[in-house]
Design a protein around this motif. Structure first.
Motif, PDB file in Angstrom:
ATOM      1  N   GLY A  21      -3.191  -0.834  12.924  1.00 53.51           N
ATOM      2  CA  GLY A  21      -2.408  -1.290  11.790  1.00 53.51           C
ATOM      3  C   GLY A  21      -2.217  -0.264  10.699  1.00 53.51           C
ATOM      4  O   GLY A  21      -2.058  -0.596   9.538  1.00 53.51           O
ATOM      5  N   TYR A  22      -2.230   1.013  11.028  1.00 55.24           N
ATOM      6  CA  TYR A  22      -2.082   2.083  10.035  1.00 55.24           C
ATOM      7  C   TYR A  22      -0.819   1.897   9.208  1.00 55.24           C
ATOM      8  O   TYR A  22      -0.821   2.098   8.014  1.00 55.24           O
ATOM      9  CB  TYR A  22      -2.067   3.425  10.765  1.00 55.24           C
ATOM     10  N   ALA A  23       0.259   1.495   9.846  1.00 58.31           N
ATOM     11  CA  ALA A  23       1.535   1.407   9.152  1.00 58.31           C
ATOM     12  C   ALA A  23       1.652   0.134   8.308  1.00 58.31           C
ATOM     13  O   ALA A  23       2.611  -0.025   7.580  1.00 58.31           O
ATOM     14  CB  ALA A  23       2.677   1.465  10.157  1.00 58.31           C
ATOM     15  N   SER A  24       0.682  -0.756   8.368  1.00 54.32           N
ATOM     16  CA  SER A  24       0.814  -2.018   7.658  1.00 54.32           C
ATOM     17  C   SER A  24       0.053  -2.036   6.336  1.00 54.32           C
ATOM     18  O   SER A  24      -0.206  -3.095   5.809  1.00 54.32           O
ATOM     19  CB  SER A  24       0.315  -3.161   8.550  1.00 54.32           C
ATOM     20  N   VAL A  25      -0.300  -0.881   5.805  1.00 55.04           N
ATOM     21  CA  VAL A  25      -1.051  -0.836   4.559  1.00 55.04           C
ATOM     22  C   VAL A  25      -0.106  -0.580   3.388  1.00 55.04           C
ATOM     23  O   VAL A  25       1.063  -0.265   3.563  1.00 55.04           O
ATOM     24  CB  VAL A  25      -2.162   0.238   4.616  1.00 55.04           C
ATOM     25  N   SER A  26      -0.650  -0.670   2.185  1.00 53.45           N
ATOM     26  CA  SER A  26       0.150  -0.475   0.983  1.00 53.45           C
ATOM     27  C   SER A  26       0.637   0.969   0.885  1.00 53.45           C
ATOM     28  O   SER A  26       0.064   1.860   1.504  1.00 53.45           O
ATOM     29  CB  SER A  26      -0.697  -0.811  -0.247  1.00 53.45           C
ATOM     30  N   SER A 106     -14.245  12.557  13.895  1.00 50.94           N
ATOM     31  CA  SER A 106     -14.876  11.232  13.820  1.00 50.94           C
ATOM     32  C   SER A 106     -15.053  10.790  12.372  1.00 50.94           C
ATOM     33  O   SER A 106     -14.776   9.639  12.023  1.00 50.94           O
ATOM     34  CB  SER A 106     -16.236  11.259  14.520  1.00 50.94           C
ATOM     35  N   GLY A 107     -15.501  11.713  11.526  1.00 48.98           N
ATOM     36  CA  GLY A 107     -15.686  11.392  10.111  1.00 48.98           C
ATOM     37  C   GLY A 107     -14.380  11.040   9.427  1.00 48.98           C
ATOM     38  O   GLY A 107     -14.299  10.072   8.662  1.00 48.98           O
ATOM     39  N   LYS A 108     -13.343  11.825   9.702  1.00 51.72           N
ATOM     40  CA  LYS A 108     -12.039  11.562   9.092  1.00 51.72           C
ATOM     41  C   LYS A 108     -11.459  10.251   9.608  1.00 51.72           C
ATOM     42  O   LYS A 108     -10.866   9.487   8.839  1.00 51.72           O
ATOM     43  CB  LYS A 108     -11.065  12.712   9.374  1.00 51.72           C
ATOM     44  N   MET A 109     -11.627   9.976  10.897  1.00 54.35           N
ATOM     45  CA  MET A 109     -11.125   8.706  11.437  1.00 54.35           C
ATOM     46  C   MET A 109     -11.846   7.538  10.787  1.00 54.35           C
ATOM     47  O   MET A 109     -11.221   6.537  10.431  1.00 54.35           O
ATOM     48  CB  MET A 109     -11.308   8.663  12.960  1.00 54.35           C
ATOM     49  N   ALA A 110     -13.162   7.662  10.632  1.00 50.41           N
ATOM     50  CA  ALA A 110     -13.921   6.592   9.991  1.00 50.41           C
ATOM     51  C   ALA A 110     -13.436   6.389   8.560  1.00 50.41           C
ATOM     52  O   ALA A 110     -13.274   5.246   8.111  1.00 50.41           O
ATOM     53  CB  ALA A 110     -15.414   6.918  10.005  1.00 50.41           C
ATOM     54  N   LYS A 111     -13.174   7.491   7.852  1.00 48.58           N
ATOM     55  CA  LYS A 111     -12.677   7.400   6.484  1.00 48.58           C
ATOM     56  C   LYS A 111     -11.320   6.695   6.448  1.00 48.58           C
ATOM     57  O   LYS A 111     -11.090   5.810   5.630  1.00 48.58           O
ATOM     58  CB  LYS A 111     -12.565   8.800   5.885  1.00 48.58           C
ATOM     59  N   LEU A 112     -10.427   7.078   7.357  1.00 47.13           N
ATOM     60  CA  LEU A 112      -9.102   6.456   7.404  1.00 47.13           C
ATOM     61  C   LEU A 112      -9.189   4.976   7.738  1.00 47.13           C
ATOM     62  O   LEU A 112      -8.499   4.137   7.144  1.00 47.13           O
ATOM     63  CB  LEU A 112      -8.216   7.167   8.427  1.00 47.13           C
ATOM     64  N   ILE A 113     -10.037   4.648   8.684  1.00 38.72           N
ATOM     65  CA  ILE A 113     -10.186   3.240   9.081  1.00 38.72           C
ATOM     66  C   ILE A 113     -10.772   2.437   7.928  1.00 38.72           C
ATOM     67  O   ILE A 113     -10.322   1.321   7.646  1.00 38.72           O
ATOM     68  CB  ILE A 113     -11.030   3.130  10.370  1.00 38.72           C
ATOM     69  N   ASN A 114     -11.753   3.001   7.221  1.00 42.07           N
ATOM     70  CA  ASN A 114     -12.333   2.311   6.066  1.00 42.07           C
ATOM     71  C   ASN A 114     -11.302   2.116   4.963  1.00 42.07           C
ATOM     72  O   ASN A 114     -11.260   1.058   4.331  1.00 42.07           O
ATOM     73  CB  ASN A 114     -13.553   3.063   5.536  1.00 42.07           C
ATOM     74  N   GLN A 115     -10.479   3.156   4.734  1.00 38.47           N
ATOM     75  CA  GLN A 115      -9.426   3.029   3.728  1.00 38.47           C
ATOM     76  C   GLN A 115      -8.444   1.933   4.118  1.00 38.47           C
ATOM     77  O   GLN A 115      -8.028   1.131   3.284  1.00 38.47           O
ATOM     78  CB  GLN A 115      -8.675   4.354   3.564  1.00 38.47           C
ATOM     79  N   ARG A 116      -8.058   1.916   5.387  1.00 36.27           N
ATOM     80  CA  ARG A 116      -7.118   0.909   5.850  1.00 36.27           C
ATOM     81  C   ARG A 116      -7.724  -0.484   5.714  1.00 36.27           C
ATOM     82  O   ARG A 116      -7.074  -1.410   5.239  1.00 36.27           O
ATOM     83  CB  ARG A 116      -6.743   1.181   7.314  1.00 36.27           C
ATOM     84  N   ASP A 117      -8.999  -0.623   6.104  1.00 41.49           N
ATOM     85  CA  ASP A 117      -9.650  -1.920   6.000  1.00 41.49           C
ATOM     86  C   ASP A 117      -9.745  -2.385   4.549  1.00 41.49           C
ATOM     87  O   ASP A 117      -9.519  -3.556   4.251  1.00 41.49           O
ATOM     88  CB  ASP A 117     -11.048  -1.873   6.628  1.00 41.49           C
ATOM     89  N   ALA A 119      -7.744  -1.519   2.106  1.00 37.35           N
ATOM     90  CA  ALA A 119      -6.390  -1.869   1.660  1.00 37.35           C
ATOM     91  C   ALA A 119      -5.979  -3.235   2.200  1.00 37.35           C
ATOM     92  O   ALA A 119      -5.376  -4.034   1.480  1.00 37.35           O
ATOM     93  CB  ALA A 119      -5.392  -0.804   2.103  1.00 37.35           C
ATOM     94  N   GLN A 120      -6.303  -3.503   3.457  1.00 32.63           N
ATOM     95  CA  GLN A 120      -5.969  -4.805   4.031  1.00 32.63           C
ATOM     96  C   GLN A 120      -6.742  -5.922   3.351  1.00 32.63           C
ATOM     97  O   GLN A 120      -6.207  -6.991   3.087  1.00 32.63           O
ATOM     98  CB  GLN A 120      -6.231  -4.805   5.536  1.00 32.63           C
ATOM     99  N   LYS A 121      -8.022  -5.658   3.045  1.00 28.89           N
ATOM    100  CA  LYS A 121      -8.842  -6.663   2.376  1.00 28.89           C
ATOM    101  C   LYS A 121      -8.285  -6.945   0.980  1.00 28.89           C
ATOM    102  O   LYS A 121      -8.184  -8.097   0.570  1.00 28.89           O
ATOM    103  CB  LYS A 121     -10.287  -6.188   2.276  1.00 28.89           C
ATOM    104  N   GLU A 125      -6.912 -10.422  -0.332  1.00 29.69           N
ATOM    105  CA  GLU A 125      -7.465 -11.066  -1.522  1.00 29.69           C
ATOM    106  C   GLU A 125      -6.369 -11.401  -2.526  1.00 29.69           C
ATOM    107  O   GLU A 125      -6.373 -12.473  -3.121  1.00 29.69           O
ATOM    108  CB  GLU A 125      -8.524 -10.175  -2.172  1.00 29.69           C
ATOM    109  N   SER A 126      -5.429 -10.463  -2.708  1.00 30.30           N
ATOM    110  CA  SER A 126      -4.349 -10.738  -3.660  1.00 30.30           C
ATOM    111  C   SER A 126      -3.453 -11.861  -3.144  1.00 30.30           C
ATOM    112  O   SER A 126      -2.912 -12.637  -3.920  1.00 30.30           O
ATOM    113  CB  SER A 126      -3.528  -9.478  -3.945  1.00 30.30           C
ATOM    114  N   LYS A 127      -3.305 -11.923  -1.829  1.00 32.78           N
ATOM    115  CA  LYS A 127      -2.515 -13.009  -1.237  1.00 32.78           C
ATOM    116  C   LYS A 127      -3.214 -14.347  -1.464  1.00 32.78           C
ATOM    117  O   LYS A 127      -2.582 -15.350  -1.761  1.00 32.78           O
ATOM    118  CB  LYS A 127      -2.355 -12.735   0.260  1.00 32.78           C
ATOM    119  N   GLN A 128      -4.540 -14.334  -1.331  1.00 30.53           N
ATOM    120  CA  GLN A 128      -5.303 -15.563  -1.521  1.00 30.53           C
ATOM    121  C   GLN A 128      -5.314 -15.986  -2.989  1.00 30.53           C
ATOM    122  O   GLN A 128      -5.501 -17.143  -3.299  1.00 30.53           O
ATOM    123  CB  GLN A 128      -6.742 -15.382  -1.043  1.00 30.53           C
TER     124      GLN A 128
END
Length: 179
Positions: A21-26, A106-117, A119-121, A125-128
């Protein structure tokens, strides 16, 4: 072979991010992730250059060692031992570089995934949190309020962290989530 290895890792990075879901973030998160990917690309290019230099040195040493072993130049056992030692050190350095590439990716991927997560969270939350504020009036019950806003009683209770719906009081502000 190394270029294939690094290219394959890049493809894995982009495929993983797209699949998750990389493309679905803000737009802000996307810009931050794009910058992180640029940094990753620069790091990979730098590591590739270092690996190329190690390979050139390794090939040079291997050629010298082969030449000495064939007797085309005068050599003694100490020269051969030194060359073998240098070659072994270069091979070890090359292995360390490969590990560094994998660790960095691996570190950069983890960072990107954490950022994406994150942003999605935040988006979730704002939707809720979209809804209305309601001030309880005399005689109102949670079920009457829920019916007026066309939402479920449980969503009002959950949004306001209310355990007992009979304990609401006049003047209390309730958050009424969108249906």
């Amino acid at each position: 072979m190394r270029k294939f290895f690094i290219s394959l890792l890049c493809v894995c990075v982009f495929s993983t991010l797209h699949a998750q879901g990389y493309a679905s973030v803000s737009p802000q998160a996307f810009a931050q992730q794009t910058q992180t990917l640029r940094e990753l690309q620069y790091s990979l290019q730098s590591l590739q250059s270092r690996l190329d230099a190690i390979e050139q040195r390794q090939n040079s040493l291997a050629a010298r060692m082969s030449s000495l072993e064939k007797g085309s130049r005068f050599a003694d056992k100490d020269d051969l031992a030194a060359l073998r030692s240098d070659l072994s050190a270069l091979r070890a350095s090359q292995g360390e570089m490969r590990e560094a590439v994998v660790d960095e990716i691996s570190g950069k991927m983890a960072k990107l995934i954490n950022q994406r997560d994150a942003a999605q969270k935040k988006a979730q939350e704002s939707k809720q949190k979209s809804g209305y504020e309601h001030v309880v009036e005399a005689g109102q019950t949670v079920s009457a309020i829920a019916q007026a806003y066309k939402v479920s009683v449980s969503s009002i209770l959950r949004a306001n962290n209310i355990k007992d719906p009979t304990k609401i009081r006049v003047g209390q502000k309730l958050f009424i989530p969108d249906p």
